[in-house]
Design a protein around this motif. Structure first.
Motif, short mmCIF file in Angstrom:
data_model
loop_
_atom_site.label_atom_id
_atom_site.label_comp_id
_atom_site.label_asym_id
_atom_site.label_seq_id
_atom_site.Cartn_x
_atom_site.Cartn_y
_atom_site.Cartn_z
N MET A 1 0.93 -1.27 0.17
CA MET A 1 0.04 -0.10 -0.05
C MET A 1 0.80 1.29 0.01
O MET A 1 1.82 1.35 0.75
CB MET A 1 -0.92 -0.04 1.18
N SER A 2 0.40 2.29 -1.18
CA SER A 2 1.43 3.38 -1.05
C SER A 2 1.32 4.21 0.28
O SER A 2 0.06 4.36 0.72
CB SER A 2 1.03 4.16 -2.42
N ASP A 3 2.27 5.12 0.75
CA ASP A 3 2.14 5.93 1.64
C ASP A 3 1.85 7.46 1.26
O ASP A 3 1.43 8.25 2.16
CB ASP A 3 3.58 5.97 2.62
N ALA A 4 1.60 7.59 0.01
CA ALA A 4 1.10 8.87 -0.66
C ALA A 4 -0.29 9.02 -0.02
O ALA A 4 -0.96 8.06 -0.37
CB ALA A 4 1.63 8.81 -1.87
N ARG A 5 -0.66 10.17 -0.04
CA ARG A 5 -1.86 10.44 0.26
C ARG A 5 -2.17 11.80 -0.13
O ARG A 5 -1.25 12.74 0.02
CB ARG A 5 -2.39 10.36 1.66
N LEU A 6 -3.53 12.19 -0.36
CA LEU A 6 -4.04 13.67 -0.77
C LEU A 6 -4.14 14.45 0.36
O LEU A 6 -4.58 13.95 1.40
CB LEU A 6 -5.07 13.52 -1.71
N SER A 7 -3.61 15.66 0.35
CA SER A 7 -3.79 16.48 1.30
C SER A 7 -5.23 17.16 1.42
O SER A 7 -6.15 16.96 0.50
CB SER A 7 -2.96 17.88 1.31
N VAL A 8 -5.85 17.12 2.60
CA VAL A 8 -7.33 17.40 2.72
C VAL A 8 -7.41 19.14 2.85
O VAL A 8 -7.01 19.63 3.86
CB VAL A 8 -7.75 17.03 4.14
N LEU A 9 -7.75 19.58 1.60
CA LEU A 9 -7.66 21.13 1.42
C LEU A 9 -8.90 21.69 2.05
O LEU A 9 -10.07 20.91 1.97
CB LEU A 9 -7.57 21.14 -0.03
N LYS A 10 -8.92 22.75 2.74
CA LYS A 10 -9.79 23.34 3.52
C LYS A 10 -10.44 24.43 2.66
O LYS A 10 -9.91 25.37 2.21
CB LYS A 10 -9.33 23.96 4.72
N THR A 11 -11.87 24.36 3.06
CA THR A 11 -12.61 25.77 2.42
C THR A 11 -13.21 26.40 3.68
O THR A 11 -14.14 25.57 4.36
CB THR A 11 -13.63 25.44 1.24
N TYR A 12 -12.91 27.39 4.32
CA TYR A 12 -13.52 27.98 5.49
C TYR A 12 -15.01 28.39 5.04
O TYR A 12 -15.33 28.75 3.90
CB TYR A 12 -12.66 29.27 5.82
N LYS A 13 -15.67 28.74 6.06
CA LYS A 13 -17.10 29.27 5.98
C LYS A 13 -17.19 30.43 7.02
O LYS A 13 -16.33 30.99 7.77
CB LYS A 13 -18.08 28.28 6.41
N LEU A 14 -18.10 31.18 6.59
CA LEU A 14 -18.52 32.49 7.71
C LEU A 14 -19.03 31.99 8.72
O LEU A 14 -19.15 30.75 9.17
CB LEU A 14 -19.82 33.27 6.83
N PHE A 15 -19.10 32.82 9.84
CA PHE A 15 -19.48 32.40 11.10
C PHE A 15 -20.60 33.65 11.62
O PHE A 15 -20.15 34.83 11.71
CB PHE A 15 -18.37 32.74 12.12
N VAL A 16 -21.88 33.12 11.29
CA VAL A 16 -23.09 34.06 11.60
C VAL A 16 -23.99 33.32 12.67
O VAL A 16 -24.42 32.36 12.25
CB VAL A 16 -23.77 34.44 10.51
N GLY A 17 -24.26 34.08 13.71
CA GLY A 17 -25.24 33.40 14.51
C GLY A 17 -24.89 32.19 15.20
O GLY A 17 -25.75 31.56 15.71
N GLY A 18 -23.63 32.07 15.49
CA GLY A 18 -23.13 30.83 16.03
C GLY A 18 -23.04 29.67 15.13
O GLY A 18 -22.74 28.38 15.30
N LYS A 19 -23.23 29.75 13.84
CA LYS A 19 -23.28 28.65 12.75
C LYS A 19 -22.25 29.04 11.89
O LYS A 19 -21.78 30.23 11.78
CB LYS A 19 -24.69 28.38 12.14
N PHE A 20 -21.98 27.94 10.88
CA PHE A 20 -21.03 28.33 9.53
C PHE A 20 -21.69 28.17 8.42
O PHE A 20 -21.46 27.13 7.95
CB PHE A 20 -19.91 27.48 10.08
N PRO A 21 -22.31 29.26 8.03
CA PRO A 21 -22.94 29.17 6.59
C PRO A 21 -21.87 29.35 5.66
O PRO A 21 -20.90 30.06 5.71
CB PRO A 21 -24.14 30.25 6.78
N ARG A 22 -22.27 29.02 4.40
CA ARG A 22 -21.18 29.36 3.18
C ARG A 22 -22.12 30.77 2.90
O ARG A 22 -23.13 31.12 3.28
CB ARG A 22 -21.95 28.36 1.98
N SER A 23 -21.31 31.20 2.03
CA SER A 23 -21.67 32.55 1.51
C SER A 23 -22.89 32.59 0.92
O SER A 23 -23.09 31.62 0.09
CB SER A 23 -20.59 33.34 0.60
N GLU A 24 -23.75 33.61 0.86
CA GLU A 24 -24.93 33.40 0.26
C GLU A 24 -25.02 33.29 -1.30
O GLU A 24 -25.68 32.73 -1.96
CB GLU A 24 -25.87 34.80 0.64
N SER A 25 -23.71 34.10 -1.61
CA SER A 25 -23.50 33.95 -2.96
C SER A 25 -22.81 32.66 -3.81
O SER A 25 -22.79 32.40 -4.96
CB SER A 25 -22.82 35.23 -3.62
#
Length: 296
Positions: A1-25
């Motif tokens: 089994m190969s040791d190579a792995r893909l990085s987990v790339l992050k997409t952040y979200k907004l923080f509104v009202g204690g929750k993490f919504p995506r941008s409305e657009s």
């Protein structure tokens, strides 16, 4: 089994009202370090997101301003505790955001900023139940009355975080707003929003009630106008509009803020590493004066 792995790339979200919504657009933009290396995707907040954040801040204002000053201090201290546990993450993010990665000495500078930011939360936590002692007074009057002046929070405060000091500057403008009972809508540094978006994750897992702090990322020029003109925003801190690039933006924001007589803290050159003092806390306090007859 190969040791190579893909990085987990992050997409952040907004923080509104204690929750993490995506941008409305649904829009995002790429955030890079000083060498142009891609770090993450950050949400590109819209005018609708700004309005939603104001609604959330207003909804949270009653409970937060009605909490005891001692309780608010405990909450801010809890934020410092949580940040201490994620210190290494923030050191790496500040190093990337402000071009202080690679050399050990540069990483040490980023670490010093993070340590100062954590200490600043503790410092403001200590002021929570003491600010009334310097902002309030018992006033001498000619008559059989007690005359007492006490500080009260202004309300919903829009905060433009400093553009260059992505974490220490951010904490230095946010903590004094909320420790006195205000709620905040924060526009993160446009160039370096990741420390602010990660701070939102810390706030969500601390004891800060949802809506007390709302974090938007995106184009400062797109967001400051709707916030400055919003009739339910009571004050605005233009720290992030300092400099030639944003000078005209600050002037336009001040004119829009005049429509409902918002308090405006004008942008100025600030050494964020210096001792903060009480000025920013006092900037977003109102004074309530009560007359009461002296009983016989």
């Amino acid at each position: 089994m190969s040791d190579a792995r893909l990085s987990v790339l992050k997409t952040y979200k907004l923080f509104v009202g204690g929750k993490f919504p995506r941008s409305e657009s649904g829009r995002v933009y790429e955030v890079t370090d000083s060498q142009g290396k891609w770090l993450a995707n950050a949400p590109l907040a819209s005018r609708k997101d700004a309005r939603d954040a104001v609604v959330a801040a207003r909804k949270a204002f009653g409970g937060w301003s009605g909490a005891t000053a001692y309780n608010r201090g405990q909450v801010l201290y809890r934020v410092a505790e949580m940040l201490e546990g994620r210190r290494e993450q923030f050191v790496a993010e500040v190093a990337d955001a402000e071009g202080r990665s690679g050399k050990k000495s540069d990483t040490a500078k980023a670490a010093a900023q993070v340590d100062a930011a954590i200490d600043r939360w503790v410092w403001y936590a200590g002021w929570s139940d003491k600010i009334a002692q310097i902002a309030g007074s018992a006033n001498p009057v000619a008559g059989p009355y007690f005359n007492l002046s006490t500080p009260e929070p202004t309300g919903v405060v829009a905060v433009l975080a400093p553009q260059e000091s992505s974490f220490l500057g951010l904490v230095s403008v946010l903590a004094p707003v909320i420790v006195t009972g205000n709620t905040a809508v924060v526009v993160a540094s446009e160039k370096s929003p990741l420390p602010a978006l990660s701070l939102a994750e810390v706030l969500a897992t601390s004891d800060v009630p949802g809506g007390v702090v709302n974090v938007l990322s995106g184009r400062t020029g797109e967001l400051v106008g709707p916030l400055a003109a919003h009739q339910d925003v009571n004050a605005i801190d233009l720290a992030g509009a300092y400099g030639e690039l944003h000078g005209e933006l600050a002037v336009a924001a001040e004119k829009a803020a005049a429509d409902n007589l918002k308090r405006v803290l004008r942008p100025a050159e600030v050494d964020w590493a210096a001792a903060p003092g009480t000025d920013r806390m006092l900037s977003f306090l109102e004074t309530k004066t009560v007359w009461h007859p002296i009983g016989i």
